[in-house]
Design a protein around this motif. Sequence first.
Motif, mmCIF file in Angstrom:
data_model
loop_
_atom_site.group_PDB
_atom_site.id
_atom_site.type_symbol
_atom_site.label_atom_id
_atom_site.label_comp_id
_atom_site.label_asym_id
_atom_site.label_seq_id
_atom_site.Cartn_x
_atom_site.Cartn_y
_atom_site.Cartn_z
ATOM 1 N N GLY A 48 3.728 -57.659 71.292
ATOM 2 C CA GLY A 48 3.714 -56.809 70.408
ATOM 3 C C GLY A 48 4.278 -57.326 69.386
ATOM 4 N N LEU A 49 5.147 -58.327 69.333
ATOM 5 C CA LEU A 49 6.016 -59.040 68.042
ATOM 6 C C LEU A 49 5.167 -60.295 67.857
ATOM 7 C CD1 LEU A 49 9.619 -58.990 69.640
ATOM 8 C CD2 LEU A 49 8.818 -57.823 67.649
ATOM 9 N N ASN A 50 3.936 -60.486 68.330
ATOM 10 C CA ASN A 50 2.927 -61.623 67.931
ATOM 11 C C ASN A 50 3.735 -62.795 68.497
ATOM 12 O OD1 ASN A 50 1.049 -59.784 66.745
ATOM 13 N ND2 ASN A 50 2.071 -59.974 64.882
ATOM 14 N N ILE A 51 4.291 -62.855 69.717
ATOM 15 C CA ILE A 51 4.710 -64.134 70.304
ATOM 16 C C ILE A 51 4.002 -64.614 71.116
ATOM 17 C CG2 ILE A 51 6.762 -65.327 71.488
ATOM 18 C CD1 ILE A 51 8.768 -63.165 70.065
ATOM 19 N N ASP A 52 3.272 -65.829 71.062
ATOM 20 C CA ASP A 52 2.406 -66.263 71.798
ATOM 21 C C ASP A 52 2.929 -67.225 72.871
ATOM 22 O OD1 ASP A 52 0.313 -65.019 70.626
ATOM 23 O OD2 ASP A 52 0.056 -66.691 69.291
ATOM 24 N N ASP A 53 4.380 -67.553 72.970
ATOM 25 C CA ASP A 53 4.886 -68.374 73.975
ATOM 26 C C ASP A 53 4.820 -67.768 75.444
ATOM 27 O OD1 ASP A 53 5.497 -69.770 71.845
ATOM 28 O OD2 ASP A 53 7.613 -69.260 72.009
ATOM 29 N N THR A 54 5.059 -68.547 76.424
ATOM 30 C CA THR A 54 4.994 -68.153 77.841
ATOM 31 C C THR A 54 6.461 -67.394 77.941
ATOM 32 O OG1 THR A 54 3.477 -69.686 78.577
ATOM 33 C CG2 THR A 54 4.734 -68.814 80.245
ATOM 34 N N ILE A 55 6.408 -66.102 78.197
ATOM 35 C CA ILE A 55 7.624 -65.707 78.535
ATOM 36 C C ILE A 55 8.114 -65.528 79.916
ATOM 37 C CG2 ILE A 55 9.027 -63.332 78.126
ATOM 38 C CD1 ILE A 55 7.921 -64.579 75.463
ATOM 39 N N THR A 56 9.202 -66.043 80.269
ATOM 40 C CA THR A 56 9.906 -66.183 81.610
ATOM 41 C C THR A 56 11.371 -65.818 81.496
ATOM 42 O OG1 THR A 56 10.786 -68.623 81.148
ATOM 43 C CG2 THR A 56 8.437 -68.189 82.244
ATOM 44 N N SER A 57 11.616 -65.032 82.703
ATOM 45 C CA SER A 57 12.995 -64.539 82.857
ATOM 46 C C SER A 57 14.039 -65.596 82.601
ATOM 47 C CB SER A 57 13.091 -63.802 84.018
ATOM 48 O OG SER A 57 14.243 -63.114 83.950
ATOM 49 N N PRO A 58 15.066 -65.536 81.958
ATOM 50 C CA PRO A 58 16.030 -66.589 81.865
ATOM 51 C C PRO A 58 17.463 -66.536 82.849
ATOM 52 C CG PRO A 58 16.509 -65.010 80.030
ATOM 53 C CD PRO A 58 15.316 -64.873 80.973
ATOM 54 N N THR A 59 16.819 -66.478 83.903
ATOM 55 C CA THR A 59 17.794 -66.055 84.991
ATOM 56 C C THR A 59 19.042 -67.236 85.040
ATOM 57 O OG1 THR A 59 16.122 -65.176 86.422
ATOM 58 C CG2 THR A 59 18.210 -65.891 87.523
ATOM 59 N N PHE A 60 18.367 -68.587 85.020
ATOM 60 C CA PHE A 60 19.829 -69.687 85.066
ATOM 61 C C PHE A 60 20.243 -69.920 83.795
ATOM 62 C CE2 PHE A 60 17.090 -69.914 89.012
ATOM 63 C CZ PHE A 60 18.067 -69.661 89.698
ATOM 64 N N ASN A 61 19.455 -69.670 82.658
ATOM 65 C CA ASN A 61 19.786 -70.304 81.356
ATOM 66 C C ASN A 61 20.542 -68.916 80.512
ATOM 67 O OD1 ASN A 61 18.258 -72.499 81.581
ATOM 68 N ND2 ASN A 61 16.689 -71.364 80.497
ATOM 69 N N ILE A 62 20.433 -67.622 81.133
ATOM 70 C CA ILE A 62 21.055 -66.382 80.568
ATOM 71 C C ILE A 62 20.146 -66.171 79.308
ATOM 72 C CG2 ILE A 62 22.980 -65.146 79.638
ATOM 73 C CD1 ILE A 62 25.078 -66.843 81.123
ATOM 74 N N VAL A 63 19.962 -66.872 78.260
ATOM 75 C CA VAL A 63 19.217 -66.313 77.135
ATOM 76 C C VAL A 63 17.903 -67.476 76.854
ATOM 77 C CG1 VAL A 63 20.805 -67.530 75.430
ATOM 78 C CG2 VAL A 63 19.357 -65.491 74.915
ATOM 79 N N ASN A 64 16.839 -66.966 76.614
ATOM 80 C CA ASN A 64 15.743 -67.646 75.922
ATOM 81 C C ASN A 64 15.662 -67.119 74.606
ATOM 82 O OD1 ASN A 64 15.193 -69.186 78.374
ATOM 83 N ND2 ASN A 64 13.672 -67.759 79.048
ATOM 84 N N GLU A 65 15.192 -67.977 73.708
ATOM 85 C CA GLU A 65 15.165 -67.640 72.308
ATOM 86 C C GLU A 65 13.407 -67.834 72.022
ATOM 87 O OE1 GLU A 65 18.237 -69.088 69.517
ATOM 88 O OE2 GLU A 65 18.793 -69.824 71.211
ATOM 89 N N TYR A 66 12.874 -67.043 71.095
ATOM 90 C CA TYR A 66 11.471 -67.379 70.956
ATOM 91 C C TYR A 66 11.428 -66.924 69.190
ATOM 92 C CZ TYR A 66 10.925 -66.832 75.686
ATOM 93 O OH TYR A 66 11.170 -66.879 77.188
ATOM 94 N N THR A 67 10.849 -68.008 68.410
ATOM 95 C CA THR A 67 10.902 -67.998 67.017
ATOM 96 C C THR A 67 9.633 -67.724 66.534
ATOM 97 O OG1 THR A 67 11.257 -70.113 66.800
ATOM 98 C CG2 THR A 67 13.186 -68.795 67.096
ATOM 99 N N SER A 68 8.700 -67.833 67.287
ATOM 100 C CA SER A 68 7.077 -67.828 66.527
ATOM 101 C C SER A 68 6.563 -66.637 66.030
ATOM 102 C CB SER A 68 6.393 -68.631 67.692
ATOM 103 O OG SER A 68 6.286 -67.757 68.710
ATOM 104 N N GLY A 69 7.142 -65.453 66.269
ATOM 105 C CA GLY A 69 6.382 -63.997 66.095
ATOM 106 C C GLY A 69 6.889 -63.365 65.010
#
Length: 153
Positions: A48-69
Amino acid sequence: MEFKVNSIEETTNIGFQLGKLLNSSDIICLTGDLGTGKTHITKGIAKGLNIDDTITSPTFNIVNEYTSGRLKLNHFDVYRVSDPDEIYAIGFDDYIFSDAVSIIEWANYIEEILPKEYLHIHISKDLAKGENYRKITLTDYGNRYSYIKELKL
């Protein structure tokens, strides 16, 4: 506001419809048992934010950042966080008080450090009603999230 869904697609669609309504700096707190669909909601929000990246749960990273939307997205998974100091160490305040949308899975683990205003989404399942049956409850804390009343499926 409450929705009852019977498929992963319907769960993801709620996220998608919500993602189209979200504004800069919105904070979404997700709660629910393992396997209820928190990441599916997040995938829908990203779409809905127009982010085309593959979204995965950041269980071990704590946070994932997506900037393409349309808006940036910070996706937190605090399932493995044992102490709020641990989340502060990664710059939590800088993330959630930025212009990005922030989604926090397992937000109940860090309730004491959540800001006053956020949108809470709780997902529960009832296997007696089917494997994919979910009740999705949206509760807004603060005036900024009144737009959820516009959410239509």
